[in-house]
Design an enzyme around this catalytic site. Structure first.
Site, mmCIF file in Angstrom:
data_model
loop_
_atom_site.group_PDB
_atom_site.id
_atom_site.type_symbol
_atom_site.label_atom_id
_atom_site.label_comp_id
_atom_site.label_asym_id
_atom_site.label_seq_id
_atom_site.Cartn_x
_atom_site.Cartn_y
_atom_site.Cartn_z
ATOM 1 N N THR A 55 -6.560 -37.538 -91.635
ATOM 2 C CA THR A 55 -7.127 -36.467 -92.445
ATOM 3 C C THR A 55 -7.729 -35.461 -91.474
ATOM 4 O OG1 THR A 55 -8.557 -35.976 -94.360
ATOM 5 C CG2 THR A 55 -9.344 -37.668 -92.827
ATOM 6 N N TYR A 56 -8.690 -34.675 -91.927
ATOM 7 C CA TYR A 56 -9.348 -33.725 -91.036
ATOM 8 C C TYR A 56 -10.854 -33.832 -91.224
ATOM 9 C CZ TYR A 56 -9.542 -30.818 -95.244
ATOM 10 O OH TYR A 56 -9.765 -30.352 -96.517
ATOM 11 N N GLY B 185 -11.115 -37.065 -101.396
ATOM 12 C CA GLY B 185 -9.754 -36.931 -101.897
ATOM 13 C C GLY B 185 -9.038 -38.269 -101.834
ATOM 14 N N SER B 186 -7.753 -38.231 -101.526
ATOM 15 C CA SER B 186 -6.958 -39.469 -101.518
ATOM 16 C C SER B 186 -7.461 -40.483 -100.490
ATOM 17 C CB SER B 186 -5.486 -39.155 -101.275
ATOM 18 O OG SER B 186 -5.310 -38.539 -100.017
ATOM 19 N N ALA B 187 -8.137 -40.022 -99.439
ATOM 20 C CA ALA B 187 -8.693 -40.942 -98.436
ATOM 21 C C ALA B 187 -9.722 -41.883 -99.053
ATOM 22 C CB ALA B 187 -9.312 -40.163 -97.281
ATOM 23 N N SER C 290 -10.597 -34.705 -97.099
ATOM 24 C CA SER C 290 -11.180 -34.581 -95.770
ATOM 25 C C SER C 290 -12.038 -35.799 -95.491
ATOM 26 C CB SER C 290 -12.055 -33.324 -95.675
ATOM 27 O OG SER C 290 -13.071 -33.373 -96.659
#
EC number: 4.1.1.11
Length: 128
Positions: free
Chosen positions: A57-58, A73-75, A25
């Site tokens: 993403t969100y 996360g991956s971001a 996120s």
């Protein structure tokens, strides 16, 4: 006809945290979320000015008044601390809404990610 239009933008905000092992996120200071009319769990696009990365993403709430922009996360692999990013959200708008004067919410920040101004349009770009 329906059009996919810019709804919200937080312009040139600095990344304050990168949390690789946090659930994916982007945590955004609640003051910025409200000013830009972005709600929790809304899809957002993030454009990294420093390296050209673009990803989706969100949004989740970050501590109010903190200036937090945390890529999770991956971001977290898409930016470094201090990178300037643009956060945008889009909406599907019909012709009647456009004719009624529908406008986006654009937020501008200072060096500490505090709100310094807002607008409802992007100025015309001129050749100079």
């Amino acid at each position: 006809m329906q059009r996919n239009m810019l709804k919200s933008k937080i312009h040139r905000v600095a990344v304050t945290h990168c949390e690789l092992h946090y659930e994916g996120s982007c945590a955004i200071d609640e003051d910025l979320l409200e000013a830009a009319n972005i709600v929790e769990n809304e899809r957002i696009d993030i454009w990294n000015i420093n390296n050209g990365e673009r990803f989706s993403t969100y949004a989740i709430k970050g501590e109010r008044g903190s200036g937090m922009i945390s890529l999770n996360g991956s971001a977290a692999r898409r930016a470094q601390l201090g990178d300037l990013v643009i956060i945008a959200a889009f909406a599907v708008v019909d012709e009647a809404e456009l004719k009624a004067g529908w406008k986006p919410d654009l937020v501008f920040v200072d060096d500490n990610n505090r709100i310094k101004g807002s607008r409802d349009h992007v100025p015309t770009q001129n050749w100079t």
